[in-house]
Design an enzyme around this catalytic site. Structure first.
Site, PDB file in Angstrom:
ATOM      1  N   LYS A 182      27.499  32.668  51.039  1.00 16.22           N
ATOM      2  CA  LYS A 182      27.686  32.008  49.934  1.00 16.22           C
ATOM      3  C   LYS A 182      29.035  31.526  49.732  1.00 16.22           C
ATOM      4  CE  LYS A 182      24.999  31.490  46.983  1.00 16.22           C
ATOM      5  NZ  LYS A 182      23.957  30.455  46.758  1.00 16.22           N
ATOM      6  N   TYR A 228      25.344  37.968  53.463  1.00 20.26           N
ATOM      7  CA  TYR A 228      24.801  37.269  52.255  1.00 20.26           C
ATOM      8  C   TYR A 228      25.923  36.603  51.568  1.00 20.26           C
ATOM      9  CZ  TYR A 228      23.420  36.029  47.661  1.00 20.26           C
ATOM     10  OH  TYR A 228      23.444  35.427  46.347  1.00 20.26           O
ATOM     11  N   THR A 249      27.639  33.128  43.596  1.00 22.30           N
ATOM     12  CA  THR A 249      27.409  34.402  43.028  1.00 22.30           C
ATOM     13  C   THR A 249      28.672  35.341  42.861  1.00 22.30           C
ATOM     14  OG1 THR A 249      26.769  36.693  43.794  1.00 22.30           O
ATOM     15  CG2 THR A 249      27.162  35.064  45.388  1.00 22.30           C
ATOM     16  N   ASP A 250      28.989  36.400  41.887  1.00 19.21           N
ATOM     17  CA  ASP A 250      30.165  37.220  42.100  1.00 19.21           C
ATOM     18  C   ASP A 250      30.191  37.921  43.225  1.00 19.21           C
ATOM     19  OD1 ASP A 250      28.004  39.001  41.791  1.00 19.21           O
ATOM     20  OD2 ASP A 250      28.660  39.797  39.813  1.00 19.21           O
ATOM     21  N   GLU A 251      29.354  37.984  44.113  1.00 16.64           N
ATOM     22  CA  GLU A 251      29.442  38.732  45.423  1.00 16.64           C
ATOM     23  C   GLU A 251      30.622  38.168  46.326  1.00 16.64           C
ATOM     24  OE1 GLU A 251      25.842  40.507  46.899  1.00 16.64           O
ATOM     25  OE2 GLU A 251      24.913  40.412  45.254  1.00 16.64           O
TER      26      GLU A 251
END
Ligand code: NAD
Ligand code: TYD
Length: 345
Positions: free
Chosen positions: A157, A153, A125-127
């Protein structure tokens, strides 16, 4: 070619299974999913009888089970979607994110190392890049942007991504990673912003918007993400990270108002509520590498994608109403009960 798709009973994994089963009748697609609160076999109904599709229930972090499965099935490619995926839940209970997202990824990598595969693809994810300030619209996440996470989260990741790259460098496991922006579309669990707003607006219920609703997300229609992963597993270079996004930045308030307008519902349903702790301000992907190296281009703009998504939710009420009638009600009152009492306005 035999492909293991993990997390294929979830939102993006489910859409990816549909895409692969229909596009490649000569491949075998094995969907491994633990069927947690958001795993839903109803999502697989359109493909469940196809001869090139099979479902297996299990935990990607269960070492013995994973080793046995890999020994038996001899996968060529593994695409790992399986994860706990909701930031708000990671704030309530971080531990399960370490189990599924970190230990689960390492367990799959150990099996790939032992039994050999042509490709391990990690759906990230870009997060993992943290967030960008609202007053610098010139800044975007590239593959070189340092990892700088905010939530449990995104930390889980990012941790998984680091293990993936370590298994490439140390053990030579042939890996790729994609880091995509926020997805939306059919089969999206109604705890996430867009399906939550559509389902609640249709019932004329209050719509919780965190803080001032000015946080920006970069929205991608889910099938454009699935096509990007299809390209990366076939043509992407081993050891590389590819960012996925279609330059569709919107504030949360813009998203909510767009949905209200399309459903002909009043903006008075909006309730500004207590903000999410550590809330990332802006995500924005630079997809140049994926576009120039692999020729990817998104089919949908936010305007065309949101229209299609709303139509799907209107035509498939049974899918999401079944979810809302179960355990979800406890989740909603725990997560939003106090928030909706203490509105910001
Ligand atoms: P989701 O929560 O809808 O689905 C996750 C699926 O994984 C569920 O079917 C669940 O049952 C399964 N699962 C969870 N833990 C498992 C375990 N230990 N073993 C086996 N299966 C397990 O998630 P999603 O939104 O479809 O996201 C899929 C992946 O894409 C995740 O890895 C997520 O981090 C990533 N991602 C999501 C977005 C987004 O906007 N939703 C954007 C970028 C990347
Ligand atoms: P979400 O769909 O949870 O995705 P993510 O946190 O991974 O970006 O949330 C999208 C944005 O919407 C995020 O800025 C938080 C906000 N949000 C609300 O304002 N209200 C809500 O009820 C939810 C679920 C999210």
């Amino acid at each position: 070619m035999k492909i293991l798709v993990t997390g294929g009973a979830g939102f993006i994994g489910g859409n990816f299974v549909h895409h692969m089963v229909n596009k490649y009748p000569e491949y075998e697609i094995v969907n491994l999913d633990l069927l947690t609160y958001c795993g839903n076999l109803e999502t697989l109904k359109p493909v469940e009888d196809k001869p090139n599709y099979k479902f297996v229930k299990g935990d990607i972090a269960d070492k013995e089970f994973i080793m046995d499965l890999f020994e038996k099935e001899k996968f060529d490619v593994v695409v790992n979607f399986a994860a706990e995926s909701h930031v708000d839940r990671s704030i309530e209970n971080p531990d399960i994110f370490v189990h599924s997202n970190v230990l689960g990824t390492v367990t799959l990598l150990n099996a790939c190392r032992k039994f050999g595969i042509k490709r391990y693809h990690q759906v990230s994810t870009d997060e993992v890049y943290g967030d960008l300030p609202l007053d610098r619209p010139d800044l975007f996440f590239t593959e070189e942007t340092p990892i700088h996470t905010s939530s449990p989260y995104s930390s889980s990741k990012a941790s998984a991504d680091l293990y993936v790259m370590a298994y490439y460098r140390t053990f030579g496991v042939p890996v790729t990673i994609s880091r995509c922006s926020n997805n939306y579309g059919p089969y999206h669990f109604p705890e996430k912003l867009i399906p939550l707003i559509i389902s609640r607006a249709l019932a004329d219920q209050e719509l919780p918007v965190y803080g001032k609703g000015e946080n920006v997300r970069d929205w991608l229609y889910v099938t454009d993400h699935c096509k990007a992963i299809d390209l990366i597993i076939h043509k992407g270079r081993v050891g590389e990270v590819y960012n996925v996004g279609g330059h569709n930045e919107k504030t949360n308030l813009e998203v909510v108002k767009t949905i209200l307008k399309a459903l002909d519902k009043p903006e008075s349903l909006i309730k500004f509520v207590t903000d999410r702790p550590g809330h990332d301000m802006r995500y924005a992907i630079d997809p140049t590498k994926l576009e120039t190296e692999l020729g990817w281009e998104p089919e949908y703009t936010f305007e065309t994608g949101i229209k299609k998504t709303i139509e799907w939710y209107l035509e498939n009420k049974e899918w999401w109403q079944n979810i809302l009638s179960g355990e979800y009600q406890n989740y909603f009152s725990n997560m939003y009960g106090k928030r909706l009492e203490n509105t910001e306005q």
